[in-house]
Design an enzyme around this catalytic site. Structure first.
Site, mmCIF file in Angstrom:
data_model
loop_
_atom_site.group_PDB
_atom_site.id
_atom_site.type_symbol
_atom_site.label_atom_id
_atom_site.label_comp_id
_atom_site.label_asym_id
_atom_site.label_seq_id
_atom_site.Cartn_x
_atom_site.Cartn_y
_atom_site.Cartn_z
ATOM 1 N N ALA A 133 5.034 -1.237 6.725
ATOM 2 C CA ALA A 133 4.415 -1.247 5.394
ATOM 3 C C ALA A 133 4.601 0.094 4.695
ATOM 4 C CB ALA A 133 2.928 -1.581 5.504
ATOM 5 N N ARG A 155 2.152 -5.041 -3.638
ATOM 6 C CA ARG A 155 1.765 -3.722 -4.159
ATOM 7 C C ARG A 155 2.186 -3.684 -5.620
ATOM 8 N NH1 ARG A 155 4.600 1.346 -3.368
ATOM 9 N NH2 ARG A 155 3.272 3.153 -3.134
HETATM 10 FE FE1 CFM Z 1 0.146 8.033 -1.356
HETATM 11 FE FE2 CFM Z 1 0.107 5.999 0.077
HETATM 12 FE FE3 CFM Z 1 0.136 5.858 -2.591
HETATM 13 FE FE4 CFM Z 1 -1.965 6.838 -1.322
HETATM 14 FE FE5 CFM Z 1 -2.769 4.339 -1.119
HETATM 15 FE FE6 CFM Z 1 -0.734 3.431 0.249
HETATM 16 FE FE7 CFM Z 1 -0.752 3.299 -2.423
HETATM 17 MO MO1 CFM Z 1 -2.305 1.759 -0.949
HETATM 18 S S1 CFM Z 1 -1.116 7.667 0.373
HETATM 19 S S2 CFM Z 1 -1.088 7.491 -3.098
HETATM 20 S S3 CFM Z 1 -3.979 6.232 -1.315
HETATM 21 S S4 CFM Z 1 1.629 6.445 -1.264
HETATM 22 S S5 CFM Z 1 -2.760 3.243 0.693
HETATM 23 S S6 CFM Z 1 0.514 4.475 1.604
HETATM 24 S S7 CFM Z 1 -0.014 1.884 -1.026
HETATM 25 S S8 CFM Z 1 -2.797 3.037 -2.781
HETATM 26 S S9 CFM Z 1 0.469 4.212 -3.967
#
Ligand code: CFM
Length: 585
Positions: free
Chosen positions: A82, A113
């Protein structure tokens, strides 16, 4: 002093400037104890390291992070696949993504997403497709390499993409398919870029391992393939911004207004071509440190592009980030323009803050999400006078809590050793420091920092709860003890939170909302939170477990005293159930 009281905010307000919570708050030490009390000894010992009271924000305590979730605990986390396919590379809209594995992994990573894409004229968008080798029993037994090669050929025949990325899921690693050789052969045969990611779900303790694997692969197979820079001044890359709900578009528009050119946003609404030339930019700014700090480091080592941390979430943080970019480029023209834009944008945002703050000040929030938003979104709440009483990441590492100064002290365990650290050297012809040492010395004398991430804990209020990889049980206790006015988390927790009478704002997908980045986005968020914490509807919620309670579970590991307590609770439950049954008869 609140930075939002004047027209030129310089940074997010300190949590100490916030009005006190309007509801009495529980003793955090007792609350922590109560959350932990249900666990058997070994589990308790481990969870205790991940559950802290912020007794001294200046000196963050060591937190247990990036370790395995204990089996049986209901976690918010996702898997390595993921983090790689879904998070970091998935948003590249004209790269064709093929999942090598059984159908489920592909199905559940198909548009779940909200990384929006709006390709330019002539560009293509493959993101609506879900491509998979759909491995069956035959391939699990006899190997899936042939099927993968056939899938790559078929996809190429239909779509003629510039690049194909292949992702290995759990069974592929277990049976030992060599996806990298298949990709190499396909690359030679088809004459396009084909590369694979060994991002099997079990590779790490969470999706964080997938970020690292993705960073390595993008750096090895894409970055640096095209040396022709974009036209335009003040060329930067925005790293760790994925255009959820249109955030990257907001940031891009704001930067453009200031006269700053974005070469690439990794990876929000980005094309293959943009990735291949991102090494030509003059600065990397990092929004989500967790998912992409590896790329920032590798680009600095190989090409000489410096990086620093920014935050475009929250009006005051956005202004601060713009000012830092202007300072880096050291141009009067840019600095003046940035100030002009901040003044204009703040003039539009301030009335919204004033209106919303009047209704929201003193309310409380709890944030449990991912590896960066649980930190960044606290700034939006601060802007409107709300305190974050508890927060934690799902899969962040110690540096995201305690700041990068702890990096050298983080113990490498077997799980992190599993993830390749690629060795990078300066490029013999293309390494070009973007600043002279005199320029850097003068910036440093002015208090300017590169590679700066101070982490979440320093910006949280004293005595706030910090909970890493929160469990469902701890969330339920948190709700009962703190009754926050809003909880930010994800879809898995949303409905149990709302059934408890507390609104839940999803911070992964933004539900159907957003954008929330930059100034316009911040105003959207303030209004959304105002609506959520001030509606009366949550008071009417009567959760099903209140009407139809379940008998309390009795655990084998419980102590004698604990067992007696549950037996007592069971007796009460039985009596209540009998009463209800009698009333209904
Ligand atoms: Fe960074 Fe992430 Fe994201 Fe994140 Fe997230 Fe995510 Fe996301 Mo869900 S750490 S900011 S707080 S990339 S969990 S793995 S998918 S919201 S865009």
């Amino acid at each position: 002093m609140s930075d939002l009281s004047d027209s030129t905010p310089s940074g997010s307000p300190s949590p100490d400037d916030l009005p006190p919570p309007s509801r009495p708050q529980p003793d955090p030490i007792a609350a922590r104890e109560e959350m932990l009390s249900i666990y058997p000894d070994k589990t308790k010992k481990k969870r205790a390291k991940q559950l802290l009271v912020n007794t001294d924000p200046e000196k963050p305590a060591e937190i247990g992070a990036n370790t395995r979730t204990i089996p049986g605990i209901m976690t918010q986390r996702g898997c390595t696949y993921a983090g790689c396919r879904g998070v970091v590379i998935g948003p590249m809209h004209d790269v064709l993504h093929i999942t090598h594995g059984p159908i489920g992994c592909s199905f559940y990573s198909w548009q779940t997403r909200r990384n929006l894409a709006r390709p330019q004229a002539g560009q293509i968008n493959y993101l609506q497709y879900s491509m998979t080798t759909d491995m069956m029993e035959d391939e699990i037994i006899f190997g899936g390499e042939k099927k993968l090669a056939a899938a790559i050929r078929e996809a190429y025949r239909i779509f003629k993409p510039k690049a194909i990325a292949v992702y290995a899921t759990c069974p592929v690693g277990l049976i030992g398919d060599d996806i990298h050789t298949v990709c190499r052969l396909a690359k030679a045969e088809l004459g396009i870029n084909v590369f694979g990611f060994s991002c099997e779900g079990y590779k790490g303790v969470s999706q964080s391992a997938g970020h690292h694997i993705a960073n390595n692969g993008v750096f090895k197979h894409m970055v640096g393939l095209n040396d022709v820079p974009d036209a335009g001044e003040f060329r930067i890359n925005v790293l760790g911004e994925y255009n959820i709900g249109g955030d990257a578009w907001e940031i891009d528009a704001l930067l453009r207004k200031c006269g700053i050119h974005v070469t690439a946003t990794l990876s929000g609404d980005i094309s293959y071509e943009q990735v291949t030339k991102c090494h030509t930019a003059d600065l990397n700014v990092v929004q989500c440190h967790r998912s992409i700090n590896y790329m920032a480091e590798m680009m600095e080592t190989k090409f000489g592009i410096p990086w620093f941390k920014v935050n475009f979430i929250g009006a005051s943080s956005t202004a601060k980030s713009l000012r830092k970019i202007a300072k880096y480029f050291d141009s009067k023209k840019l600095t003046d323009r940035v100030e002009e834009v901040i003044a204009q944008e703040m003039a539009a945002v301030r009335p919204v803050i004033d209106e919303v703050k009047a209704r929201c000040a003193g309310k409380t929030a709890a944030l449990f999400v991912g590896g960066s938003r649980a930190h960044h979104y606290q700034d939006l709440f601060k802007d409107i006078g709300m305190t974050t009483v508890a927060a934690g990441y799902e899969f962040a590492h110690r540096d995201d809590y305690e700041g990068r100064s702890v990096l050298s002290k983080i113990k490498v365990d077997a799980d992190s050793r599993n993830i390749e650290e690629i060795h990078v050297d300066p490029d013999p012809t293309r390494f070009r420091p973007r600043k002279t040492s005199e320029q850097n010395a003068s910036l440093a004398a002015d208090g300017f920092n590169y590679r700066d991430y101070e982490g979440m804990v320093r910006e949280m209020k004293k005595n706030a709860l910090i909970i890493d990889d929160i469990s469902q049980h701890e969330m339920e206790k948190l709700i009962a003890l703190y009754k926050p006015d809003v909880i930010c988390s994800g879809i898995k927790e949303k409905f149990s939170i709302e059934k408890s009478g507390i609104p839940c704002k999803q911070l992964h997908s933004y539900d159907i909302g957003g954008p929330y980045a930059a100034f316009t986005g911040a105003a959207n968020f303030y209004k959304e939170i105002d609506r959520m914490v001030n509606t009366q509807v949550w008071k009417l919620v009567s959760p099903p477990w209140k009407r139809d309670p379940q008998p309390p579970a009795r655990f084998v590991y419980q102590t004698k005293a604990g067992r007696a307590e549950t037996d007592e609770a069971t007796k009460t439950w039985k009596a209540a159930a009998r009463k209800t049954a009698d009333a209904e008869a």
